[in-house]
Design a protein around this motif. Structure first.
Motif, short mmCIF file in Angstrom:
data_model
loop_
_atom_site.label_atom_id
_atom_site.label_comp_id
_atom_site.label_asym_id
_atom_site.label_seq_id
_atom_site.Cartn_x
_atom_site.Cartn_y
_atom_site.Cartn_z
N LEU A 1 0.83 -1.03 0.09
CA LEU A 1 -0.08 0.05 0.00
C LEU A 1 0.75 1.15 -0.11
CD1 LEU A 1 -2.85 -1.11 2.62
CD2 LEU A 1 -3.02 -0.62 0.13
N LEU A 2 1.80 1.35 0.85
CA LEU A 2 2.76 2.36 0.85
C LEU A 2 3.37 2.59 -0.53
CD1 LEU A 2 4.52 4.48 2.54
CD2 LEU A 2 6.22 2.66 2.93
N LEU B 1 1.46 6.45 -7.47
CA LEU B 1 0.44 7.00 -8.19
C LEU B 1 0.79 8.45 -8.64
CD1 LEU B 1 -2.60 5.88 -6.17
CD2 LEU B 1 -1.81 5.10 -8.54
N PRO B 2 0.86 8.80 -9.77
CA PRO B 2 1.11 10.40 -10.16
C PRO B 2 0.57 11.43 -9.40
CG PRO B 2 1.20 8.99 -12.10
CD PRO B 2 0.32 7.91 -11.17
N ASP B 3 -0.76 11.16 -9.04
CA ASP B 3 -1.56 12.17 -8.39
C ASP B 3 -1.34 12.38 -6.77
OD1 ASP B 3 -2.98 12.36 -10.75
OD2 ASP B 3 -4.59 11.10 -10.19
N VAL B 4 -0.55 11.37 -6.23
CA VAL B 4 -0.48 11.54 -4.88
C VAL B 4 1.12 11.50 -4.44
CG1 VAL B 4 -2.92 11.01 -4.16
CG2 VAL B 4 -1.12 9.23 -4.29
N SER B 5 1.83 11.06 -5.49
CA SER B 5 3.25 10.59 -5.18
C SER B 5 3.95 11.80 -5.00
CB SER B 5 3.83 9.66 -6.11
OG SER B 5 5.28 9.69 -5.79
N PRO B 6 4.91 12.09 -3.89
CA PRO B 6 5.69 13.39 -3.94
C PRO B 6 6.89 13.04 -4.72
CG PRO B 6 6.13 11.76 -2.11
CD PRO B 6 4.92 11.29 -2.63
N PHE B 7 7.26 11.96 -5.49
CA PHE B 7 8.21 11.71 -6.39
C PHE B 7 8.03 12.39 -7.64
CE2 PHE B 7 9.24 7.95 -3.90
CZ PHE B 7 10.02 8.32 -2.95
N TYR B 8 6.63 12.24 -8.33
CA TYR B 8 6.09 12.61 -9.54
C TYR B 8 5.79 14.37 -9.37
CZ TYR B 8 4.97 8.03 -11.34
OH TYR B 8 5.07 6.99 -11.85
N PHE B 9 5.72 14.75 -8.28
CA PHE B 9 5.54 16.06 -7.93
C PHE B 9 6.97 16.71 -8.12
CE2 PHE B 9 6.06 20.11 -5.16
CZ PHE B 9 5.16 20.71 -5.70
N MET C 1 11.00 16.76 -15.78
CA MET C 1 11.59 15.70 -16.17
C MET C 1 10.53 14.68 -16.53
SD MET C 1 14.49 14.96 -13.28
CE MET C 1 15.30 13.42 -14.16
N PRO C 2 10.83 13.61 -17.31
CA PRO C 2 9.49 12.66 -17.55
C PRO C 2 9.01 11.65 -16.31
CG PRO C 2 11.73 11.82 -18.37
CD PRO C 2 11.99 13.43 -18.00
N GLN C 3 7.74 11.70 -16.38
CA GLN C 3 7.16 10.86 -15.36
C GLN C 3 6.64 9.58 -15.96
OE1 GLN C 3 4.13 13.54 -13.61
NE2 GLN C 3 5.16 15.42 -14.10
N PRO C 4 7.47 8.57 -15.55
CA PRO C 4 6.92 7.10 -16.11
C PRO C 4 5.69 6.61 -15.32
CG PRO C 4 9.02 7.02 -14.96
CD PRO C 4 8.76 8.45 -14.93
N ASP C 5 5.01 5.72 -15.90
CA ASP C 5 3.92 5.21 -15.20
C ASP C 5 4.34 3.90 -14.75
OD1 ASP C 5 1.53 4.17 -14.19
OD2 ASP C 5 0.48 4.25 -16.07
#
Length: 324
Positions: free
Chosen positions: A150-151, A157-165, A172-176
């Motif tokens: 879960l963690l 998830l791109p919408d809630v992840s601090p890494f994607y932010f 930089m590109p944001q891989p799924d």
């Protein structure tokens, strides 16, 4: 001087009869069985009996008469090897096994490689705060698998992840990571993060058991720290590496919690992504517990064969090296 012989008396003052040597010997022989009795009962109830019941279910099937309504419309009958034949030709089960094979090719070498490197680093005299570092590396293993999935799932998830932010702010590109090929890396990362600490502790404990005289003799011969690690430490902890590899194979073949937990977060994880997920789907989703039992028996047999074959090969190699 002759010593007075003491006599033991019971509660009513009558002399107490000491047991004969034969009686004491007989009690001593039966004592181990009394100590083994609780463990044997628990083994029979919670291990042997479920396995026997699974085997019994796998050899039966349900025959439905008419619409399957009313008393006697559903009857459990002998099926023999029919369920095993269906499982052997089941494409979903085979596809799940291939996915787990690719997953294991990533997890096992990366996890054991990191565990070995970390154990060698902690065994070095130049490392400081070794107890804290050892605990920090081992701590993820104490996190339950579902919680870890879960963690990391929300971190993916791109919408809630601090890494994607951060990646978005840096342009930089944001891989799924939950779609396609990256899904294997995402699942493998969870397993590596949680299992490296345990394997590191096993290897590190084996390293600490090596006598210090071996290192001193190597230093006197002019061996460098790298040569000591590669030519002395790694060969001497080979049994621990075999043990951790054995555990890793079993854990890889039984992967279930990680893909099941990530399934609601992505459409890339099907209900049959791994063989155990296929068993769960057939047993509790489709209601075909007999086919699920046959599939579970096949998975158990494959795990046993692979594990036994690996241990046999490792023991054969150790005997060859010992005879040289």
């Amino acid at each position: 001087m002759r010593s007075a012989r003491r006599r033991s008396y019971g509660a009513e003052g009558a002399p107490y009869a000491h047991p004969s040597p034969a009686t004491v010997l007989e009690r001593g022989r039966s004592a181990p069985y009394f100590f083994l009795l609780p463990g044997t009962v628990l083994f029979a109830l919670f291990f042997a009996l479920p396995i026997g019941y699974a085997l019994w279910l796998s050899l039966h099937t349900v025959r439905v008469s008419g619409l399957g309504l009313g008393a006697g419309a559903r009857e459990e009958v002998w099926a023999g090897a029919e369920n095993y034949a269906d499982a052997r030709t089941d494409g979903e089960l085979l596809d799940g096994a291939l996915r787990v094979l690719g997953y294991g090719c990533i997890v096992v070498p990366v996890m054991l490689g990191l565990a070995l490197v970390l154990a060698l680093m902690l065994d070095s005299d130049k490392v400081r705060l070794t107890p804290f570092t050892r605990l920090a590396i081992f701590l993820p293993y104490a996190v339950p698998g579902v919680v870890a999935a879960l963690l990391w799932g929300f971190l993916y998830l791109p919408d809630v992840s601090p890494f994607y932010f951060v990646l978005d702010k840096l342009g930089m590109p944001q891989p799924d990571l939950l779609d396609g090929g990256p899904l294997y890396l995402a699942l493998s990362n969870i397993a590596v993060w949680g299992g490296t600490g345990f394997n590191m502790i096993v290897i590190y404990t084996s390293l600490r058991a090596i006598p210090a005289e071996v290192y001193e003799a190597a230093k006197l011969d002019g061996a460098t720290p790298l040569q000591i690690a590669l030519r002395i430490k790694v060969p001497m902890v080979a049994p621990s590496l075999v043990l951790t590899f054995f555990f890793s194979i079993i854990a890889t073949l039984q992967v279930f919690s990680e893909p099941t937990t990530l399934k609601p977060l992505t459409n890339s994880v099907s209900t049959t992504w791994s063989p155990l997920m296929k068993v769960y789907r057939d047993a509790f989703g489709a209601g075909d517990i007999h086919a699920a039992a046959a599939e579970a028996v096949i998975i158990a047999v494959v795990t046993l064969v692979l594990s036994f074959g690996f241990l046999r090969a490792a023991n054969h190699r150790n005997k060859q090296e010992a005879s040289r």
